[in-house]
Design a protein around this motif. Structure first.
Motif, PDB file in Angstrom:
ATOM      1  N   SER A  43       0.937  -1.177   0.464  1.00 47.49           N
ATOM      2  CA  SER A  43       0.120  -0.339   0.046  1.00 47.49           C
ATOM      3  C   SER A  43       0.398   1.054  -0.020  1.00 47.49           C
ATOM      4  O   SER A  43       1.750   0.947   0.305  1.00 47.49           O
ATOM      5  CB  SER A  43      -0.853  -0.084   1.438  1.00 47.49           C
ATOM      6  OG  SER A  43      -0.391   0.607   2.348  1.00 47.49           O
ATOM      7  N   ARG A  44       0.129   2.421  -0.459  1.00 50.53           N
ATOM      8  CA  ARG A  44       1.296   3.594  -0.364  1.00 50.53           C
ATOM      9  C   ARG A  44       0.601   4.767   0.826  1.00 50.53           C
ATOM     10  O   ARG A  44       0.699   5.633   1.389  1.00 50.53           O
ATOM     11  CB  ARG A  44       0.636   4.686  -1.382  1.00 50.53           C
ATOM     12  CG  ARG A  44       0.947   3.976  -2.647  1.00 50.53           C
ATOM     13  CD  ARG A  44       0.310   5.376  -3.624  1.00 50.53           C
ATOM     14  NE  ARG A  44       0.871   4.804  -4.912  1.00 50.53           N
ATOM     15  CZ  ARG A  44       1.860   5.426  -5.527  1.00 50.53           C
ATOM     16  NH1 ARG A  44       2.700   5.704  -4.676  1.00 50.53           N
ATOM     17  NH2 ARG A  44       2.232   4.783  -6.842  1.00 50.53           N
ATOM     18  N   SER A  45       0.268   3.159   1.973  1.00 50.10           N
ATOM     19  CA  SER A  45       0.383   4.036   3.830  1.00 50.10           C
ATOM     20  C   SER A  45       2.284   4.314   4.466  1.00 50.10           C
ATOM     21  O   SER A  45       2.728   3.445   3.641  1.00 50.10           O
ATOM     22  CB  SER A  45      -0.657   3.360   4.553  1.00 50.10           C
ATOM     23  OG  SER A  45      -0.254   3.646   5.622  1.00 50.10           O
ATOM     24  N   VAL A  88       4.456  16.519   0.241  1.00 49.07           N
ATOM     25  CA  VAL A  88       5.617  15.740  -1.280  1.00 49.07           C
ATOM     26  C   VAL A  88       4.994  14.120  -1.522  1.00 49.07           C
ATOM     27  O   VAL A  88       4.624  13.659  -3.005  1.00 49.07           O
ATOM     28  CB  VAL A  88       7.027  16.234  -1.412  1.00 49.07           C
ATOM     29  CG1 VAL A  88       7.883  15.300  -2.708  1.00 49.07           C
ATOM     30  CG2 VAL A  88       7.349  17.837  -1.042  1.00 49.07           C
ATOM     31  N   LEU A  89       4.923  13.435  -0.349  1.00 50.25           N
ATOM     32  CA  LEU A  89       4.563  12.291  -0.672  1.00 50.25           C
ATOM     33  C   LEU A  89       3.238  12.596  -1.239  1.00 50.25           C
ATOM     34  O   LEU A  89       2.663  11.700  -1.536  1.00 50.25           O
ATOM     35  CB  LEU A  89       4.804  11.080   0.574  1.00 50.25           C
ATOM     36  CG  LEU A  89       5.746  10.722   1.180  1.00 50.25           C
ATOM     37  CD1 LEU A  89       6.102  10.818   2.213  1.00 50.25           C
ATOM     38  CD2 LEU A  89       6.601   9.924   0.412  1.00 50.25           C
ATOM     39  N   PHE A  90       1.645  12.794  -0.757  1.00 45.92           N
ATOM     40  CA  PHE A  90       0.650  13.261  -0.699  1.00 45.92           C
ATOM     41  C   PHE A  90       0.557  13.562  -2.187  1.00 45.92           C
ATOM     42  O   PHE A  90      -0.522  12.735  -2.683  1.00 45.92           O
ATOM     43  CB  PHE A  90       0.182  14.452   0.297  1.00 45.92           C
ATOM     44  CG  PHE A  90      -1.533  14.578   0.045  1.00 45.92           C
ATOM     45  CD1 PHE A  90      -2.660  13.327   0.703  1.00 45.92           C
ATOM     46  CD2 PHE A  90      -2.080  15.076  -0.542  1.00 45.92           C
ATOM     47  CE1 PHE A  90      -3.402  13.137   0.346  1.00 45.92           C
ATOM     48  CE2 PHE A  90      -3.465  15.374  -0.844  1.00 45.92           C
ATOM     49  CZ  PHE A  90      -4.576  14.581  -0.498  1.00 45.92           C
ATOM     50  N   ASP A  91       0.821  14.425  -2.681  1.00 45.01           N
ATOM     51  CA  ASP A  91       0.881  15.045  -3.771  1.00 45.01           C
ATOM     52  C   ASP A  91       1.557  13.809  -5.006  1.00 45.01           C
ATOM     53  O   ASP A  91       1.001  13.807  -6.046  1.00 45.01           O
ATOM     54  CB  ASP A  91       1.743  16.098  -4.465  1.00 45.01           C
ATOM     55  CG  ASP A  91       1.848  17.584  -3.705  1.00 45.01           C
ATOM     56  OD1 ASP A  91      -0.182  17.162  -3.096  1.00 45.01           O
ATOM     57  OD2 ASP A  91       2.181  18.405  -3.438  1.00 45.01           O
ATOM     58  N   ALA A  92       2.177  12.843  -4.106  1.00 51.83           N
ATOM     59  CA  ALA A  92       2.280  11.808  -5.227  1.00 51.83           C
ATOM     60  C   ALA A  92       1.608  10.441  -5.190  1.00 51.83           C
ATOM     61  O   ALA A  92       1.665   9.742  -5.605  1.00 51.83           O
ATOM     62  CB  ALA A  92       4.158  11.207  -4.871  1.00 51.83           C
ATOM     63  N   GLY A  93       0.638  10.861  -4.225  1.00 54.42           N
ATOM     64  CA  GLY A  93      -0.494   9.568  -4.748  1.00 54.42           C
ATOM     65  C   GLY A  93      -0.370   8.474  -3.178  1.00 54.42           C
ATOM     66  O   GLY A  93      -0.914   7.764  -2.622  1.00 54.42           O
ATOM     67  N   TRP A  94       0.551   8.778  -2.378  1.00 58.58           N
ATOM     68  CA  TRP A  94       0.694   8.162  -1.155  1.00 58.58           C
ATOM     69  C   TRP A  94       0.466   9.108  -0.162  1.00 58.58           C
ATOM     70  O   TRP A  94      -0.378  10.149  -0.098  1.00 58.58           O
ATOM     71  CB  TRP A  94       2.358   8.519  -0.601  1.00 58.58           C
ATOM     72  CG  TRP A  94       3.069   8.194  -1.641  1.00 58.58           C
ATOM     73  CD1 TRP A  94       3.601   8.179  -2.530  1.00 58.58           C
ATOM     74  CD2 TRP A  94       4.045   6.237  -1.082  1.00 58.58           C
ATOM     75  NE1 TRP A  94       4.797   7.433  -2.984  1.00 58.58           N
ATOM     76  CE2 TRP A  94       4.974   5.940  -2.016  1.00 58.58           C
ATOM     77  CE3 TRP A  94       3.871   6.272   0.023  1.00 58.58           C
ATOM     78  CZ2 TRP A  94       5.784   4.864  -1.637  1.00 58.58           C
ATOM     79  CZ3 TRP A  94       4.882   4.526   0.451  1.00 58.58           C
ATOM     80  CH2 TRP A  94       5.378   4.218  -0.749  1.00 58.58           C
ATOM     81  N   GLU A 128       3.742   1.194   5.910  1.00 52.73           N
ATOM     82  CA  GLU A 128       4.418  -0.174   5.212  1.00 52.73           C
ATOM     83  C   GLU A 128       5.760   0.156   5.445  1.00 52.73           C
ATOM     84  O   GLU A 128       6.735  -0.633   5.021  1.00 52.73           O
ATOM     85  CB  GLU A 128       4.203  -0.491   3.687  1.00 52.73           C
ATOM     86  CG  GLU A 128       2.787  -1.306   3.275  1.00 52.73           C
ATOM     87  CD  GLU A 128       2.586  -2.164   4.101  1.00 52.73           C
ATOM     88  OE1 GLU A 128       3.675  -2.983   4.931  1.00 52.73           O
ATOM     89  OE2 GLU A 128       1.296  -2.710   4.669  1.00 52.73           O
ATOM     90  N   VAL A 129       5.633   1.488   5.304  1.00 55.79           N
ATOM     91  CA  VAL A 129       7.613   2.932   5.288  1.00 55.79           C
ATOM     92  C   VAL A 129       7.032   3.565   6.120  1.00 55.79           C
ATOM     93  O   VAL A 129       7.006   4.205   6.821  1.00 55.79           O
ATOM     94  CB  VAL A 129       7.601   3.285   3.185  1.00 55.79           C
ATOM     95  CG1 VAL A 129       8.678   4.132   3.870  1.00 55.79           C
ATOM     96  CG2 VAL A 129       7.272   1.942   2.896  1.00 55.79           C
ATOM     97  N   VAL A 130       8.212   3.637   6.474  1.00 62.18           N
ATOM     98  CA  VAL A 130       8.299   5.489   8.481  1.00 62.18           C
ATOM     99  C   VAL A 130       9.267   5.949   6.999  1.00 62.18           C
ATOM    100  O   VAL A 130      10.733   5.413   7.244  1.00 62.18           O
ATOM    101  CB  VAL A 130       8.686   4.693   9.678  1.00 62.18           C
ATOM    102  CG1 VAL A 130       9.427   3.594   9.752  1.00 62.18           C
ATOM    103  CG2 VAL A 130       9.093   5.811  10.408  1.00 62.18           C
TER     104      VAL A 130
END
Length: 257
Positions: free
Chosen positions: A41-43, A88-94, A140-142
């Protein structure tokens, strides 16, 4: 924020005019180039030391010994770095976890107990705290945002004998999985001369000139630049540094189903 292309400093003494300049520079970025593994996932969780301290003053994993005013500025800078990375992460779909979600995790029974045990053991690291949080979350990623270190750096010495030392800052980020395994790491140094032509015109015969703000001119070397750092410029620099590192992380193109 508007920038000054020239700072004028008038000091007492003999009226000897000296102008020193610094050429444009580029950020110095070093990062691992290995592609990130596939994640389900992108979380994602973005974490700095301030994230934990803002929930509880007892959760200090990166102590600040700079004094109350400087520590308050450091806290704001880390907050800006975290928010910029999340944007930046949100704008990239995360899907970055919100600060409210993180605060809820921090005070939840298993995580709160684990954090207390880490601190009681001594020498606890922010990564260990991050693994506790991400393991209890949907992420899934920190992404761990390390401490921000601003200061003055050396540019080319001038024929006048002065050196102009622009304000700079160093930021490091790293991405880890739920088990704490490192997936990516990046470091960047940014400085005021990345985006502005900086010059100092001084009327003085003293050995060094140390105006506050975004640059320092000195004959003795940039290590002698002990004047205060302009907090607004430092905040601008850390936002830029966070943006550059997060963009570099996204360039690793993690595969998402």
């Amino acid at each position: 924020m508007p920038r000054m292309s020239m700072l004028v400093v008038l000091l007492s003494g003999c009226a000897v005019s000296t102008t020193v300049t610094a050429a444009r520079t580029s950020p110095q970025l070093v990062a691992t180039s290995r592609a990130l593994p596939a994640v389900p996932s992108r979380s994602v969780l973005v974490l700095s030391a301030l994230t934990l301290e803002s929930v509880s003053a007892e959760l200090v994993f990166s102590p600040c010994s700079l004094g109350p005013a400087a520590c308050a500025t450091r806290g704001l800078e880390l907050q800006l770095a975290t928010r910029e990375a999340e944007r930046v992460l949100f704008d990239a779909g995360w899907e970055p976890l919100t600060q409210a979600q993180v605060a809820h995790l921090v005070v939840s029974s298993p995580v709160a107990r684990g954090l207390r045990e880490l601190l009681a053991r001594g020498q606890a690291t922010l990564l260990e705290a991050a693994v506790l949080l991400v393991s209890a979350s949907t992420a899934e990623v920190v992404v761990v945002v390390s401490d921000w270190r601003p200061g003055f750096v050396t540019s080319q010495a001038q024929a006048t004998g002065y050196t102009l030392c622009p304000l700079a800052g160093f930021l490091e980020m790293a991405a880890h999985d739920k088990q704490g395994r490192q997936l990516w790491e990046g470091r960047v140094t940014v400085q005021s001369t990345d985006t502005a032509d900086v010059s100092l015109t001084a009327t003085n015969s003293d050995a060094s000139l140390m105006p506050p703000g975004l640059a320092c001119a000195t004959r003795a070397g940039c290590g002698e630049c002990v004047g205060p750092v302009d907090p607004r410029e430092s905040q601008t620099l850390i936002g830029r540094a966070s943006h550059l590192l997060t963009t570099e992380l996204l360039a690793r193109r993690p595969v998402v189903p």
